[in-house]
Design an enzyme around this catalytic site. Structure first.
Site, short mmCIF file in Angstrom:
data_model
loop_
_atom_site.label_atom_id
_atom_site.label_comp_id
_atom_site.label_asym_id
_atom_site.label_seq_id
_atom_site.Cartn_x
_atom_site.Cartn_y
_atom_site.Cartn_z
N ASP A 139 -2.21 -3.30 -0.84
CA ASP A 139 -1.70 -3.29 0.52
C ASP A 139 -0.19 -3.14 0.44
O ASP A 139 0.51 -4.04 -0.04
CB ASP A 139 -2.09 -4.62 1.18
CG ASP A 139 -1.69 -4.67 2.65
OD1 ASP A 139 -0.99 -3.74 3.10
OD2 ASP A 139 -2.08 -5.63 3.33
N ASP A 189 -1.81 2.53 4.71
CA ASP A 189 -1.08 1.73 3.71
C ASP A 189 -1.97 0.84 2.85
O ASP A 189 -1.48 0.01 2.11
CB ASP A 189 -0.01 0.88 4.41
CG ASP A 189 -0.60 0.01 5.51
OD1 ASP A 189 -1.79 0.20 5.82
OD2 ASP A 189 0.10 -0.85 6.05
N GLU A 190 -3.28 0.98 2.98
CA GLU A 190 -4.17 0.13 2.18
C GLU A 190 -5.21 0.98 1.47
O GLU A 190 -5.65 2.00 2.00
CB GLU A 190 -4.91 -0.88 3.09
CG GLU A 190 -3.97 -1.85 3.78
CD GLU A 190 -4.74 -2.85 4.65
OE1 GLU A 190 -5.86 -3.23 4.26
OE2 GLU A 190 -4.21 -3.24 5.70
#
Lengths: 437, 366
Positions: A31, A127-128
């Site tokens: 993350d 973003d993960e």
């Protein structure tokens, strides 16, 4: 993001509650911390020691906080709140406009680091990512040290930080990445999950949203541990099929695979919505906005090679009251002309021009599988329809080569202020929008 | 009101009129069956679109009329112990149903509130053998559209030119047409009957050459078999110009046994599990006089070769196999001609000789 990924897929492969398998998988969840804000601070070092939020443009009425850095977080600023709310908490707040091309580039860079360790990468938002590194842990000395190596490389090669959760299943790996931030590795093992996971509030568990959490709190289930110790049959009765899945997750019986890089989760619907820079008052205003949205939806449908039968609209008035309406088309389409016409028909059934509207949305669902042939009909002008499909496909090509605004409908020239290119200019929400933080 | 009748006859008649009784209606009286006793006994079901009247043989002891809930009436009569049933109207609209030593007393609704069936006034009647009409309905009804956005297509088009009767159904993706010489000097007729009503007509008709009398009027149509009458609303408007969509020429023609083709399509359907995913069955050529039926789906594949008599240009076209199956099941001929008109034009199934039927199926566009 506007494209729905089927999260149900995750459930369908949930493992049955049996003993630990012969060899556990090694799953990482990476993350990127405060992603948008971190990237912005990287480009503008003078902002690093100031509270920063990345937010939409208040003049275009997109003024909500999309991301914040650690300093802004410390002031109590939350993702999703209005800019004026954030400013009242922190008067020295620096506002930065989002630049999605930059974020997508960083997202891609991070991914190319992950790709050095596995090809089983499943993105979850911009973003993960989940990584199944089962195949490479032995080469690289254990999952935790592999996670540390990834963190180190992201920090030195990209200049941003990443939190990594390590576990034997996806749900706990995701939970782990949330436990310690920024730039940290958290391992959740079969030995320690009773101590690390079970005391956490129940809403920390993936897929426990606002309403499920309220229901669980209502019966005194406030931690993941308490959820795990309930009878699955009770949870099924209480929350439906989801209840039983949550019980599996809370106990670590999650066997959902990390979808291999490049394998897309099936798309269920494609939609776009827009809060317009000024109120929509006339039928023509609405037609302009729907045309813009329908073109964007249609182009994305064509990219997926899918057609849809159901057109849904979303309408929000200036009193922030919103409605959804939908209809079935006689045959599946990816034509903006047909999507726009259906949207207008729906709108005019429940709106009288003159009453001001603030946002409109268009969504197409009931999608056909990509590449499958389309049933011809005696009732449609099939030849004309086929020509229209060629026309819109050609416009896609032209726009790809010469830019979105190279070809425009004359209608959209009537009020350039309402025109937009949702595919490139739209706000891409970071994943955090869906979680409780 | 008091009658004595046979339980089994009564069960049969209730079953017939129940088809026209409304379900979950906002008007409770429409959920009922009207029993009218004069010198004979008549049962009526009517949902304001289709009405069915049926006479029951009975020993009438006292005339009168009442409405009784259809489901309760049907369920009770089916469970009665003795073959003889006595039905009597008592005070306060209570209906006594007696059989053997069993006696029910059920609340009824006064008959005055029951809507009258439309009176079809027309001298022009067409008498048609029941079996002929029954067959023609069965062979075309499947292609009636259920999409309510085009009401015209929710019915079948029935045309009589004086000697021939023609029934046509179109759902947009396919067409079913049957044509048959019925007699001489019949009145010229054309009307659109709702598919649901026509389905009921098919059910009440027998497999005999006894005639059914058809009386069409402006808004309604009456089918009368002597013991059963069915009245239906007609769909108003102009039917689609179906003649213009039936191709008169063909790019490719195949002579084939419909049974063989049907079995191949049925086998192809085994790998096409999901209707909404629209996996097609592909018809192509595998050399001279060989038709290849193939399907390739998410669960697997099928390929099958059929020796046929083939002429014209080669084909490679995708279809929805269900549309072929419906049409092929409605054909009793030993051999038929299947003609293709390229990847966009309709495929037509016709008899080797004559014009007794035409089934059109539109392909899937790749």
């Amino acid at each position: 993001m506007a494209t729905d990924a089927s999260s149900l897929d995750l459930f369908q492969r949930t493992g049955a509650p049996s003993g630990p398998p012969a060899s556990d998988r090694a799953i990482l969840h990476c993350d990127l911390n405060n992603f948008y804000a971190s990237v912005e601070c990287l480009y503008r070092p003078e902002l690093r020691d100031k509270p920063v939020v990345v937010c939409g443009n208040p003049e275009k009425r997109h003024g909500i906080v999309l991301a914040k850095n650690m300093l802004a977080k410390r002031c109590g600023i939350k993702t999703g709140e209005a800019i004026w709310q954030a400013q009242s908490k922190c008067p020295t707040l620096v506002l930065v406009k989002p630049d999605f091309t930059k974020y997508l580039e960083f997202s891609r860079l991070a991914r190319s680091v992950y790709e050095d360790y596995t090809d089983k990468i499943e993105p979850y938002g911009i973003d993960e990512c989940w990584l199944d590194v089962s195949g490479s842990v032995r080469l690289l000395g254990g999952a935790e040290s592999l996670a540390d190596r990834i963190r180190e490389r992201i920090r030195s090669e990209l200049g941003v930080t990443v939190s990594v959760g390590v576990s034997w299943n996806k749900v706990f790996a995701k939970l782990g990445s949330d436990l310690k931030k920024p730039d940290a590795t958290t391992a959740i093992t079969r030995e320690n999950f009773h101590e690390k996971v079970w005391p956490l509030p129940v809403e920390e568990l993936l897929f426990v949203g606002r309403s499920t959490s309220a229901k669980l709190h209502g019966i005194g289930i406030d931690t993941i541990g308490r959820l795990a110790r309930l009878e699955p049959a009770f949870l099924r009765g209480f929350l439906g099929k989801w209840g039983e899945y949550l019980w599996y997750f809370a106990n670590g019986y999650d066997a959902a695979p990390v979808e291999r890089a490049g394998v897309e989760v099936p798309v269920k619907g494609v939609g776009n919505s827009m809060t317009t820079p000024r109120d929509i008052l006339t039928e023509e205003d609405a037609r302009i906005v729907f045309q813009v949205l329908a073109e964007s939806v249609a182009e994305r449908l064509r990219d997926h090679g899918m057609r849809g039968r159901t057109v849904q609209i979303y309408v929000r008035d200036t009193g922030l009251f919103s409605i959804d309406r939908q209809l079935q088309l006689p045959s599946p389409t990816f034509l903006s002309t047909e999507i726009c016409a259906a949207s207008m028909r729906l709108l005019l059934e429940s709106w009288t021009p003159g009453k001001s509207l603030r946002s409109l949305g268009v969504r197409v669902t009931g999608l056909t599988l990509p590449g499958l042939p389309l049933q011809l009909s005696f009732l449609e002008q099939e030849a004309a329809r086929s020509r229209l499909e060629n026309l819109e496909g050609t416009i896609d090509d032209l726009r790809r080569r010469f830019g979105h605004y190279s070809v425009q409908r004359a209608l959209l020239l009537k009020d350039r202020g309402l025109n937009a290119n949702p595919i490139e200019e739209n706000i891409i929400y970071p994943c955090a929008r869906y979680s409780s933080t | 009101m008091k009658i004595l009748c046979s339980r089994d006859r009564l069960i049969e008649s209730i079953g017939t009129v129940q088809k026209a009784v409304a379900t979950r209606s906002t008007l409770p009286i429409l959920d009922g069956i009207l029993i009218e006793v004069t010198d004979r006994v008549k049962l009526t079901g009517y949902d304001l679109e289709t009405g069915i009247e049926c006479f029951v043989e009975a020993d009438v002891q006292d005339p009168g009329s009442i409405v009784i809930n259809s489901r309760i009436f049907g369920d009770i009569v089916k469970k009665l112990p003795d073959d003889i049933v006595e039905i009597e109207l008592q005070s306060n609209n209570a209906i006594a149903i007696e059989s053997g030593t069993t006696k029910f007393s059920i609340k009824g609704i006064p008959a005055e509130g029951y809507p009258r069936l439309p009176v079809v006034e027309n001298s022009a009647k067409a008498s048609i053998p029941q079996k002929a009409l029954k067959d023609m309905i069965r062979q075309t009804l499947f292609a009636v559209s259920t999409d309510e956005s085009r009401p015209i297509l929710n019915g079948s088009y029935v045309v009589c030119d004086g000697t021939n009767l023609e029934i046509v159904s179109i759902d947009g993706f396919r067409l079913a047409l049957r044509r048959r010489a019925i007699g001489k000097d019949l009145p010229a007729l054309k009307f659109i009957v709702p598919g649901r009503a026509l389905g009921e007509v098919g059910r009440i008709l027998g497999n005999s050459d006894e005639p059914v009398d058809i009386y069409p009027s402006q808004n309604h149509i009456l089918f009368d078999t002597g013991t059963i009458k069915l009245v239906s609303r007609l769909i108003q408007g102009d039917y689609m110009n179906y003649r213009s969509i039936i191709p008169q020429t063909a790019e490719t023609s195949v002579r084939i046994s419909p049974q063989v083709m049907m079995q191949a399509m049925e086998r192809a359907s085994l790998v096409i599990t999901s209707e909404d995913r629209r996996f097609p069955v592909r018809l192509s050529m595998g050399g001279d006089d060989v038709l290849v039926v193939s399907a390739n789906t998410d669960i697997g594949a099928l390929r099958e070769e059929i020796n046929v008599d083939m002429s014209g240009s080669p084909i490679d076209i995708d279809f929805n196999p269900r549309y072929f199956l419906d049409a092929l099941r409605a054909v009793d001929d030993e051999e038929i001609v299947v003609s293709f008109n390229g990847g966009m034009g309709p495929c037509v199934l016709r008899p080797v000789e004559g014009d007794s039927f035409a089934y059109l199926v539109l392909p899937l566009r790749r």
